[in-house]
Design a protein around this motif. Structure first.
Motif, PDB file in Angstrom:
ATOM      1  N   LYS A 394     -10.217  11.700  40.184  1.00 27.86           N
ATOM      2  CA  LYS A 394     -11.190  11.127  39.239  1.00 27.86           C
ATOM      3  C   LYS A 394     -10.481  10.541  38.025  1.00 27.86           C
ATOM      4  CE  LYS A 394     -14.294  14.711  39.489  1.00 27.86           C
ATOM      5  NZ  LYS A 394     -15.537  15.388  39.059  1.00 27.86           N
ATOM      6  N   ARG A 396      -8.028   8.959  37.943  1.00 30.68           N
ATOM      7  CA  ARG A 396      -7.480   7.637  38.254  1.00 30.68           C
ATOM      8  C   ARG A 396      -8.583   6.601  38.460  1.00 30.68           C
ATOM      9  NH1 ARG A 396      -3.872   9.790  36.078  1.00 30.68           N
ATOM     10  NH2 ARG A 396      -1.867  10.338  36.994  1.00 30.68           N
ATOM     11  N   ILE A 398     -11.342   7.079  40.348  1.00 26.57           N
ATOM     12  CA  ILE A 398     -12.058   7.197  41.625  1.00 26.57           C
ATOM     13  C   ILE A 398     -13.308   8.063  41.416  1.00 26.57           C
ATOM     14  CG2 ILE A 398     -11.874   7.990  44.019  1.00 26.57           C
ATOM     15  CD1 ILE A 398      -8.831   7.455  43.799  1.00 26.57           C
TER      16      ILE A 398
ATOM     17  N   PRO B  72     -15.004  11.707  33.849  1.00 26.44           N
ATOM     18  CA  PRO B  72     -13.558  11.461  33.933  1.00 26.44           C
ATOM     19  C   PRO B  72     -13.236  10.104  34.567  1.00 26.44           C
ATOM     20  CG  PRO B  72     -14.059  13.672  34.692  1.00 26.44           C
ATOM     21  CD  PRO B  72     -15.374  13.001  34.439  1.00 26.44           C
ATOM     22  N   GLU B  73     -13.985   9.761  35.653  1.00 26.03           N
ATOM     23  CA  GLU B  73     -13.669   8.499  36.327  1.00 26.03           C
ATOM     24  C   GLU B  73     -13.989   7.294  35.450  1.00 26.03           C
ATOM     25  OE1 GLU B  73     -15.578  10.962  37.428  1.00 26.03           O
ATOM     26  OE2 GLU B  73     -17.292  10.289  38.634  1.00 26.03           O
ATOM     27  N   ALA B  76     -11.326   6.767  32.908  1.00 28.07           N
ATOM     28  CA  ALA B  76     -10.186   6.072  33.522  1.00 28.07           C
ATOM     29  C   ALA B  76     -10.489   4.587  33.661  1.00 28.07           C
ATOM     30  CB  ALA B  76      -9.875   6.685  34.878  1.00 28.07           C
ATOM     31  N   ARG B  77     -11.733   4.283  34.062  1.00 25.67           N
ATOM     32  CA  ARG B  77     -12.111   2.877  34.258  1.00 25.67           C
ATOM     33  C   ARG B  77     -12.160   2.122  32.935  1.00 25.67           C
ATOM     34  NH1 ARG B  77     -17.000   4.793  38.235  1.00 25.67           N
ATOM     35  NH2 ARG B  77     -15.724   5.210  40.065  1.00 25.67           N
ATOM     36  N   PHE B  81      -5.577   6.831  30.596  1.00 25.06           N
ATOM     37  CA  PHE B  81      -4.740   7.305  31.703  1.00 25.06           C
ATOM     38  C   PHE B  81      -3.977   8.536  31.268  1.00 25.06           C
ATOM     39  CE2 PHE B  81      -0.779   7.636  34.032  1.00 25.06           C
ATOM     40  CZ  PHE B  81      -1.122   7.307  35.335  1.00 25.06           C
ATOM     41  N   LEU B  82      -3.921   9.517  32.146  1.00 22.89           N
ATOM     42  CA  LEU B  82      -3.136  10.715  31.862  1.00 22.89           C
ATOM     43  C   LEU B  82      -2.014  10.841  32.890  1.00 22.89           C
ATOM     44  CD1 LEU B  82      -2.651  13.524  30.492  1.00 22.89           C
ATOM     45  CD2 LEU B  82      -4.291  14.472  32.129  1.00 22.89           C
ATOM     46  N   VAL B  93      -3.932  12.513  51.936  1.00 26.22           N
ATOM     47  CA  VAL B  93      -4.348  11.301  51.227  1.00 26.22           C
ATOM     48  C   VAL B  93      -3.087  10.461  51.036  1.00 26.22           C
ATOM     49  CG1 VAL B  93      -5.225  10.352  49.051  1.00 26.22           C
ATOM     50  CG2 VAL B  93      -6.248  12.421  50.002  1.00 26.22           C
ATOM     51  N   ASN B  97      -3.239   4.328  50.052  1.00 28.66           N
ATOM     52  CA  ASN B  97      -4.702   4.314  50.113  1.00 28.66           C
ATOM     53  C   ASN B  97      -5.304   4.801  48.798  1.00 28.66           C
ATOM     54  OD1 ASN B  97      -7.276   4.109  51.146  1.00 28.66           O
ATOM     55  ND2 ASN B  97      -7.212   6.112  52.149  1.00 28.66           N
ATOM     56  N   PHE B  98      -4.696   5.830  48.257  1.00 26.32           N
ATOM     57  CA  PHE B  98      -5.135   6.385  46.979  1.00 26.32           C
ATOM     58  C   PHE B  98      -5.045   5.338  45.859  1.00 26.32           C
ATOM     59  CE2 PHE B  98      -2.859   8.022  43.166  1.00 26.32           C
ATOM     60  CZ  PHE B  98      -3.925   8.592  42.493  1.00 26.32           C
ATOM     61  N   THR B 101      -7.550   2.508  46.349  1.00 26.28           N
ATOM     62  CA  THR B 101      -8.909   2.959  46.014  1.00 26.28           C
ATOM     63  C   THR B 101      -9.082   3.003  44.501  1.00 26.28           C
ATOM     64  OG1 THR B 101      -8.864   4.327  47.997  1.00 26.28           O
ATOM     65  CG2 THR B 101     -10.613   4.769  46.433  1.00 26.28           C
ATOM     66  N   ALA B 102      -8.093   3.596  43.819  1.00 24.15           N
ATOM     67  CA  ALA B 102      -8.181   3.728  42.361  1.00 24.15           C
ATOM     68  C   ALA B 102      -8.255   2.354  41.707  1.00 24.15           C
ATOM     69  CB  ALA B 102      -6.981   4.513  41.846  1.00 24.15           C
ATOM     70  N   GLU B 105     -11.553   0.581  42.429  1.00 25.14           N
ATOM     71  CA  GLU B 105     -12.714   1.169  41.732  1.00 25.14           C
ATOM     72  C   GLU B 105     -12.704   0.752  40.256  1.00 25.14           C
ATOM     73  OE1 GLU B 105     -14.618   4.711  42.403  1.00 25.14           O
ATOM     74  OE2 GLU B 105     -14.665   4.357  44.556  1.00 25.14           O
ATOM     75  N   ILE B 106     -11.512   0.698  39.699  1.00 26.80           N
ATOM     76  CA  ILE B 106     -11.398   0.261  38.307  1.00 26.80           C
ATOM     77  C   ILE B 106     -11.780  -1.215  38.189  1.00 26.80           C
ATOM     78  CG2 ILE B 106      -9.754  -0.179  36.424  1.00 26.80           C
ATOM     79  CD1 ILE B 106      -8.296   2.427  37.309  1.00 26.80           C
ATOM     80  N   GLN B 158       2.120   4.821  38.720  1.00 32.49           N
ATOM     81  CA  GLN B 158       0.658   4.655  38.725  1.00 32.49           C
ATOM     82  C   GLN B 158       0.182   4.023  37.415  1.00 32.49           C
ATOM     83  OE1 GLN B 158      -1.452   8.309  39.764  1.00 32.49           O
ATOM     84  NE2 GLN B 158       0.125   8.807  41.235  1.00 32.49           N
ATOM     85  N   LEU B 162      -2.067   0.704  37.184  1.00 31.04           N
ATOM     86  CA  LEU B 162      -3.451   0.711  36.692  1.00 31.04           C
ATOM     87  C   LEU B 162      -3.591   0.065  35.309  1.00 31.04           C
ATOM     88  CD1 LEU B 162      -4.498   4.296  37.929  1.00 31.04           C
ATOM     89  CD2 LEU B 162      -4.758   2.121  39.112  1.00 31.04           C
TER      90      LEU B 162
END
Lengths: 438, 254
Positions: A394, A396, A398, B72-73, B76-77, B81-82, B93, B97-98, B101-102, B105-106, B158, B162
């Motif tokens: 989450k 990140r 998601i 939390p998501e 991030a969006r 970022f942490l 996973v 792919n992770f 997806t991230a 979604e952002i 990452q 992102l």
């Protein structure tokens, strides 16, 4: 749903046998004898109740109280347009279609390979292999439903792979069930895989949504010859109105490998998967992998027996369950290591991920060891999402649902990675996504 | 960009942050130091929305939005970022792919179309090069089988992928050898722009030799007790925290 006493269904089968004896008069003596024997067992055993240890967590009674037609005429028709929807994408399989347990050659592909024989079981009674193996692998004396099926099975498949043949394309056996009124079907299958041959068998089970309830009590017997290698997948999907007792009994000869991959998804109200593998020779390998995603108010029960009879064999079992909503999952795995089976390696694991507050799982791993020089282990876990992992995803960006789906795929991965057929693997991943949405 | 006012948090009824104030503008790098248990990681958790940290008072405004109201998501969006102190291994996973997806979604949140496979993989390559992260990612599970150093470097990778507005590095230097530390610092320096900001949580001045902060804050007992320029880090390195603890006790007595 109209319900009645369980005894009514029992009486119905008792009466059925009398009627059917007349119809079955042209069957060979050995088949009739087999039916008669099995019928006696069923007459004594009847249907199981929760008092029976093997049915303690599996409440089948409500499904036996429903009214079913048990006549051999199976109403319903097959819609052509559904056929394409039954394929597994990019699986180049030899399609073998069964409708309500009956093999339909006109909807099936004739195997191009001469090393393989596919026919209706009842059409193959004259085959020596059928008389050699029918009823010899699955024991009707101890199992209520095997006894019932053995006495009253209608038809099914007979598949034989010749010795020394490597069948390149997987056999895709599609079992479709559909009926306009309630029915009880009893398909019976026999697979004989010859010595040093190789084959992949993919079985899909499907039914279509309508008002009628369909009870499917099928039995498959599989003989795996020495040095043979079998990859066997079964995928149970479909709709609420199906109830399954799916019994598979495997007997392996020396140096053979039998791998079973099971996957089941939300849909059928009741699914009992029995898988019994008997390792009847030395240097045998058996792998049993299972994934069950249960949802709604589904009852999904996986019962396995791995029976080590001879020395120097290996078995490995991993079943993973994801239980949503108010579904209940049951895992009952038994490993026997008989006195002669020294140097056995036998492992078994069952992990469950609980998603619903009202979801239930009963996990019962069992080991019975009579030999003294063996390596065995078993274990079972029941847990929830790893909060740390969920937060990581989450954090990140998601979203909750997507993050959970990723973790469920990850959970299932241990089972999926074992499957050699990539097309089946991606099909199952797709079914997981669909199953999570329902 | 970020304005923290009188932030108070508790875990299991125990007060951790007791009225923390911090202002961060775009383009700035803030180092956050302090003894164990002073609340550094709690601040990171509170800003990113970790479940078991209760915010009991105060407010956090990020780019004009009340950050504490967001999931939390969505934080991030929005661009927070942490880089985790202990990145999680998630077997099954895949890294790729992770990340995809991230990222998508952002992008979706920002009304951007998802990246095509080809573009995405190009970006991965480019960013891996930028932060000198040459670990093979495809066909591997998220952080699985990564060494401690690789996990930390994957966090920076990452971060590069992102492109957040605000990045919080929670003890990214812990467990890194000197070479890995240099690479990580180099990566972060390349990612610094006039539009983003960093909060660097660390115990040691060492990291700050490579990532030079604009401000150094000392957190003690749930509050920022001292702020200064980069020289403050050196002073702490030399003198430790005891003198600050004394000062702060005296203040409390007054």
């Amino acid at each position: 749903m109209i319900s009645r006493d369980i005894d009514t269904l029992y009486d119905q089968f008792i009466a059925d046998f009398e009627t059917k004896s007349v119809l079955m008069a042209d069957e060979p003596d050995n088949v009739r004898e087999f039916r008669r024997h099995s019928f006696e067992h069923f007459r004594l055993l009847g249907f199981p109740s929760v008092k029976n240890e093997e049915w303690r967590y599996t409440h089948i009674a409500p499904f036996l109280r429903e009214v079913y037609s048990t006549s051999s005429e199976k109403p319903g028709s097959l819609d052509q347009s559904f056929l394409s929807s039954l394929q597994i994408r990019s699986l180049d399989g030899i399609r073998i279609l069964l409708f309500n347990g009956k093999y339909l050659p006109e909807f099936s592909e004739l195997p191009p390979d001469s090393g393989i024989h596919v026919s209706a079981l009842t059409g193959a009674y004259q085959e020596r292999l059928v008389s050699d193996y029918l009823g010899k692998i699955a024991d009707a004396s101890k199992n209520h439903f095997v006894a019932l099926n053995s006495a009253l099975f209608e038809d099914g498949l007979f598949i034989r792979v010749q010795d020394g043949r490597r069948i390149e394309r997987p056999l895709h056996v599609i079992h479709v069930f559909s009926s306009e009124s309630n029915m009880f079907v009893q398909p019976r299958h026999l697979f004989v895989v010859g010595k040093a041959s190789e084959v992949s068998l993919v079985e899909s089970f499907l039914n279509f949504k309508n008002e009628a309830e369909i009870f499917i009590n099928d039995v498959s017997e599989i003989e795996v010859g020495s040095d043979a290698r079998v990859q066997h997948y079964t995928i149970h999907g479909g709709c609420e109105n199906a109830r399954y007792i799916h019994h598979t009994e495997v007997r392996q000869a020396e140096r053979s490998v039998y791998n079973n991959y099971k996957a089941s998804f939300p849909g059928p109200a009741f699914l009992r998967n029995n898988l019994n593998v008997s390792l009847n020779g030395e240097n045998i390998e058996s792998h049993l992998y299972g994934l069950y995603l249960a949802g709604g108010r589904q009852v999904v029960d996986n019962h396995t027996i791995v029976d080590h009879l001879k020395p120097n064999c290996q078995s490995n079992e991993l079943y993973k369950g994801v239980i949503k909503d108010e579904a209940s999952g049951i895992f009952n795995g038994k490993i026997y290591v008989r006195k002669d089976a020294q140097k056995t390696n036998a492992f078994q694991k069952n992990n469950n991920l609980m998603l619903g507050k009202k979801a239930i799982v009963d996990s019962k791993p069992q080991l019975e060891i009579f030999a003294d020089d063996v390596k065995c282990s078993h274990g079972s876990t029941v847990g929830q999402f790893n909060e740390e992992a969920l937060f990581y995803l989450k954090s990140r960006g998601i979203g909750e649902e997507r993050a959970k789906a990723l973790l469920i795929h990850a959970f299932a991965y241990d089972v999926l990675e074992k499957m050699p057929l990539a097309s089946v693997k991606s099909h199952i991943n797709k079914l997981i996504d669909e199953g999570l949405k329902t | 960009m970020l304005s923290i006012k009188n932030l108070q948090t508790s875990v299991d009824d125990k007060e951790i942050l007791r009225g923390l104030n911090l202002e961060i503008r775009a383009g700035e790098v803030h180092a956050l130091m302090g003894p164990n248990g002073s609340g550094k990681s709690t601040l990171a958790a509170a800003l990113t929305g970790r479940d078991n940290y209760n915010v009991t008072g105060g407010q956090v405004i990020f780019e004009g939005r009340n950050l504490l109201d967001l999931s939390p998501e969505n934080r991030a969006r929005e661009g927070v970022f942490l880089a985790f102190q202990y990145p999680v291994e998630i077997p099954g996973v895949s890294n790729i792919n992770f990340l995809r997806t991230a990222l998508n979604e952002i992008r979706k949140y920002r009304n951007l179309s998802p990246l095509e496979s080809k573009e995405f993989l190009k970006l991965v390559k480019e960013k891996q090069k930028l932060v000198e992260f040459d670990v093979a990612l495809s066909n591997r599970s998220l952080n699985e089988g990564f060494s401690g150093g690789e996990k930390k470097r994957n966090e920076i990778f990452q971060l590069a992928m992102l492109e957040p507005k605000l990045a919080i590095l929670d003890e990214t230097d812990s467990g890194l050898d000197i070479d890995a530390l240099r690479i990580v610092a180099k990566g972060v320096n390349k990612l610094r722009t006039n539009d983003n900001a960093f909060i660097i949580i660390t115990h040691y001045q060492r990291l700050l030799e490579y990532i030079v902060p604009d401000f150094v804050h000392v957190l003690y007992n749930g509050q920022i007790v001292k702020s200064g320029g980069k020289e403050l880090a050196l002073e702490l390195e030399e003198k430790g925290y005891d003198w600050l603890k004394e000062e702060s006790k005296e203040r409390e007595l007054v």
